[in-house]
Design a protein around this motif. Structure first.
Motif, mmCIF file in Angstrom:
data_model
loop_
_atom_site.group_PDB
_atom_site.id
_atom_site.type_symbol
_atom_site.label_atom_id
_atom_site.label_comp_id
_atom_site.label_asym_id
_atom_site.label_seq_id
_atom_site.Cartn_x
_atom_site.Cartn_y
_atom_site.Cartn_z
ATOM 1 N N SER A 1 0.827 -1.208 0.000
ATOM 2 C CA SER A 1 0.000 0.000 0.000
ATOM 3 C C SER A 1 0.865 1.262 0.000
ATOM 4 C CB SER A 1 -0.926 0.015 1.218
ATOM 5 O OG SER A 1 -1.800 -1.083 1.189
ATOM 6 N N GLU A 2 0.371 2.272 -0.705
ATOM 7 C CA GLU A 2 1.039 3.575 -0.720
ATOM 8 C C GLU A 2 0.016 4.645 -0.369
ATOM 9 O OE1 GLU A 2 3.872 6.353 -3.579
ATOM 10 O OE2 GLU A 2 2.419 4.990 -4.495
ATOM 11 N N VAL A 3 0.436 5.604 0.448
ATOM 12 C CA VAL A 3 -0.445 6.682 0.878
ATOM 13 C C VAL A 3 0.242 8.011 0.589
ATOM 14 C CG1 VAL A 3 -1.755 7.670 2.784
ATOM 15 C CG2 VAL A 3 -1.310 5.214 2.731
ATOM 16 N N ILE A 4 -0.456 8.876 -0.146
ATOM 17 C CA ILE A 4 0.093 10.211 -0.406
ATOM 18 C C ILE A 4 -0.964 11.251 -0.064
ATOM 19 C CG2 ILE A 4 1.695 9.442 -2.196
ATOM 20 C CD1 ILE A 4 -0.293 10.571 -4.264
ATOM 21 N N LEU A 5 -0.501 12.442 0.236
ATOM 22 C CA LEU A 5 -1.364 13.589 0.472
ATOM 23 C C LEU A 5 -1.390 14.403 -0.814
ATOM 24 C CD1 LEU A 5 -2.936 15.152 2.756
ATOM 25 C CD2 LEU A 5 -0.830 16.473 3.078
ATOM 26 N N LEU A 6 -2.586 14.582 -1.403
ATOM 27 C CA LEU A 6 -2.660 15.330 -2.655
ATOM 28 C C LEU A 6 -2.098 16.734 -2.465
ATOM 29 C CD1 LEU A 6 -6.096 14.318 -4.229
ATOM 30 C CD2 LEU A 6 -3.872 13.182 -4.363
ATOM 31 N N ILE B 1 -5.122 6.475 -1.168
ATOM 32 C CA ILE B 1 -4.636 5.169 -0.708
ATOM 33 C C ILE B 1 -4.659 4.226 -1.908
ATOM 34 C CG2 ILE B 1 -4.986 3.288 0.921
ATOM 35 C CD1 ILE B 1 -6.778 5.331 2.523
ATOM 36 N N THR B 2 -3.491 3.773 -2.295
ATOM 37 C CA THR B 2 -3.361 2.824 -3.386
ATOM 38 C C THR B 2 -2.976 1.479 -2.788
ATOM 39 O OG1 THR B 2 -2.665 4.561 -4.907
ATOM 40 C CG2 THR B 2 -2.215 2.276 -5.557
ATOM 41 N N SER B 3 -3.830 0.487 -3.032
ATOM 42 C CA SER B 3 -3.609 -0.813 -2.424
ATOM 43 C C SER B 3 -3.811 -1.900 -3.450
ATOM 44 C CB SER B 3 -4.578 -1.036 -1.257
ATOM 45 O OG SER B 3 -4.529 -2.354 -0.788
ATOM 46 N N ALA B 4 -2.865 -2.843 -3.517
ATOM 47 C CA ALA B 4 -2.981 -3.956 -4.454
ATOM 48 C C ALA B 4 -4.157 -4.849 -4.110
ATOM 49 C CB ALA B 4 -1.695 -4.782 -4.467
ATOM 50 N N SER B 5 -4.608 -4.795 -2.849
ATOM 51 C CA SER B 5 -5.699 -5.658 -2.403
ATOM 52 C C SER B 5 -7.061 -5.075 -2.708
ATOM 53 C CB SER B 5 -5.591 -5.916 -0.897
ATOM 54 O OG SER B 5 -5.762 -4.707 -0.176
ATOM 55 N N TRP C 1 2.522 5.020 7.925
ATOM 56 C CA TRP C 1 1.316 4.553 8.598
ATOM 57 C C TRP C 1 1.641 3.313 9.435
ATOM 58 C CZ3 TRP C 1 0.425 -0.378 6.900
ATOM 59 C CH2 TRP C 1 0.935 -0.720 5.638
ATOM 60 N N GLU C 2 0.744 3.039 10.367
ATOM 61 C CA GLU C 2 0.934 1.893 11.264
ATOM 62 C C GLU C 2 -0.438 1.334 11.651
ATOM 63 O OE1 GLU C 2 2.783 0.967 15.726
ATOM 64 O OE2 GLU C 2 3.333 2.804 14.623
ATOM 65 N N ILE C 3 -0.581 0.015 11.581
ATOM 66 C CA ILE C 3 -1.843 -0.642 11.917
ATOM 67 C C ILE C 3 -1.765 -1.211 13.328
ATOM 68 C CG2 ILE C 3 -3.374 -2.588 11.388
ATOM 69 C CD1 ILE C 3 -2.725 -2.260 8.489
#
Length: 449
Positions: free
Chosen positions: A403-408, A444-448, A417-419
């Protein structure tokens, strides 16, 4: 619910050739034209003779006839005896009206379509209609085709152009006769409404027909299904036109390409049919008011919040401002629209051509709304997270090793991030370093997904 939404909109993607019958089952089977759902944001303009007194709201004439004390006293103190509502039309001058300046503003607001009131309940036509002799903008007032000039200007900016049209006219004698006959006659519809709407469609070819003034009589009186069958089968805009649900006292939120249901309709939950939130920047009026206070005007944060809720739940938003009698859009309305355009210039990927996600707002943190597009999910954050850490519940399943997370607006740096305990904590950068104001969007870009 996500699967339902995909099925709902599968009909939007491709137009089909069909002959629609003059009944709701057939008319409601028509696919929504592709452009409308992608556009998401429109500008609404309530402009007419009521913009001259600009007191109360666009129902000035009806309120005056109804004995509203504020309006009655206003007329008595400021106008000569025997003053009539029609006398205001000469003062509807539009001398500063520059439709190209308006079109620039609408383009810079981030809107994709514009809807002008062609005729409100007062009956005054904003174009040289042969069905409204001497009570139109060409014959009395500005002596100009206000509608046609705006249509040309808006289209130079690659914006879609649409028209609001009121079915009823408060004091038209033919309408009053039909009402007195309990709608057993339809002289007003046959000689005025249907020919007038066809004149509008054939002359200006709008891509939205936003009907209103429907509440006093059923769709059969208005001959709504017959007109819509012509609109969808024979008119010059049959493949692109979008119409709403206000075609009779029995049709609202039941029939139509889009549901408008109520003014400022914003249900806050996903709807099973495409809908639109027609709302106002002035909280209390659609038309311009000289007496408006700054507290009556939506803040930019309130406007973005309304937009976010609307888009997340599958609606379009139609943002109304009321021009003045001189043909200007006052600075506070300009500011709101330009602020919105600035925000959309950074965060528009979360809005345009998006679809609702499986969850609309977060289950853990309030003020977080979701949209999606392709393999990405967008979380629109209306309040900056305390301590620069955003905790999300609903989005947790999206997070994994890929997963990748960016702020526009800050795409050059992925967010960490942390779960833990069925929630994810996302660390934001320092607020002073980010591009966006008023609200923030993480992708949020996630392969799942």
């Amino acid at each position: 619910m996500a699967a339902l939404w995909v099925l709902l909109f599968c009909g939007i993607v491709t137009q089909t050739v069909a002959d629609y019958e003059a009944n709701w089952d057939s008319l409601d089977s028509r696919p929504l034209p592709d452009w409308y759902d992608k556009a998401k944001i429109g500008i609404f303009l309530h402009w007419g003779v009521y913009s001259v007194p600009s007191l109360g709201n666009e129902w000035f004439w009806s309120s005056w006839v109804g004995g509203n004390s504020e309006i009655v006293n206003f007329i008595e103190k400021n106008y000569p005896p025997n003053w009539t509502y029609q006398d205001f039309a000469e003062q509807f001058t539009a001398e500063f009206y520059d439709p190209y300046t308006w079109a620039d503003l609408f383009k810079n607001s981030g809107a994709k379509y514009v809807v002008l009131t062609s005729k409100h309940h007062e009956g005054y036509a904003m174009w040289p209609s042969k069905y409204s002799y001497s009570w139109n903008a060409n014959d009395v007032g500005p002596h100009r085709d206000l509608l046609g000039d705006l249509a040309k200007a808006v289209r130079t900016k690659d914006l879609h152009f649409g028209l609001y049209h009121s079915l009823l006219e408060w004091y038209h004698p033919l309408y009053e006769d039909d009402k007195a006959n309990n709608w057993a006659t339809s002289n007003f519809v046959d000689s005025k409404v249907i020919p007038e709407m066809k004149e509008l469609i054939n002359t200006y070819e709008p891509e939205v027909l936003w009907s209103d003034g429907n509440w006093e009589s059923p769709d059969t009186y208005w001959k709504a299904t017959e007109f819509l069958a012509w609109l969808y089968n024979e008119s010059p805009v049959k493949d692109v036109i979008v119409s709403n649900d206000r075609w009779g006292s029995n049709t609202q939120c039941i029939h139509g390409d889009i549901y408008t249901c109520n003014d400022r309709y914003n249900p806050g939950v996903l709807q099973p049919h495409k809908w639109e939130n027609a709302m106002t920047v002035d909280k209390n009026s659609w038309g311009y008011r000289r007496t408006a206070k700054i507290s009556d005007i939506l803040t930019i944060h309130e406007l973005i919040e309304t937009l976010t809720q609307t888009i997340s739940c599958g609606g379009n938003i139609l943002i109304n401002v009321g021009p003045t009698k001189e043909g200007t859009i006052v600075p506070i309305f300009q500011e709101r629209l330009l602020q919105l355009g600035t925000w959309l210039g950074i965060n528009g990927d979360a809005i345009y051509e998006s679809v609702p996600w499986s969850v609309q707002n977060d289950t853990l943190t309030s003020g977080v709304w979701y949209t999606s597009k392709d393999s990405d999910v967008y979380a629109i954050v209306l309040n900056w997270p305390e301590g620069n850490v955003l905790n999300l519940g609903a989005a947790t399943p999206l997070f994994g090793s890929s997963s990748e997370v960016i702020l526009l607006g800050n795409e050059d740096q992925s967010l960490t991030w942390e779960i833990s305990d069925d929630q994810v904590a996302i660390t934001f950068p320092d607020q002073a370093t980010v591009m966006s104001e008023w609200a923030w969007v993480i992708k949020i870009t996630s392969a799942s997904h």
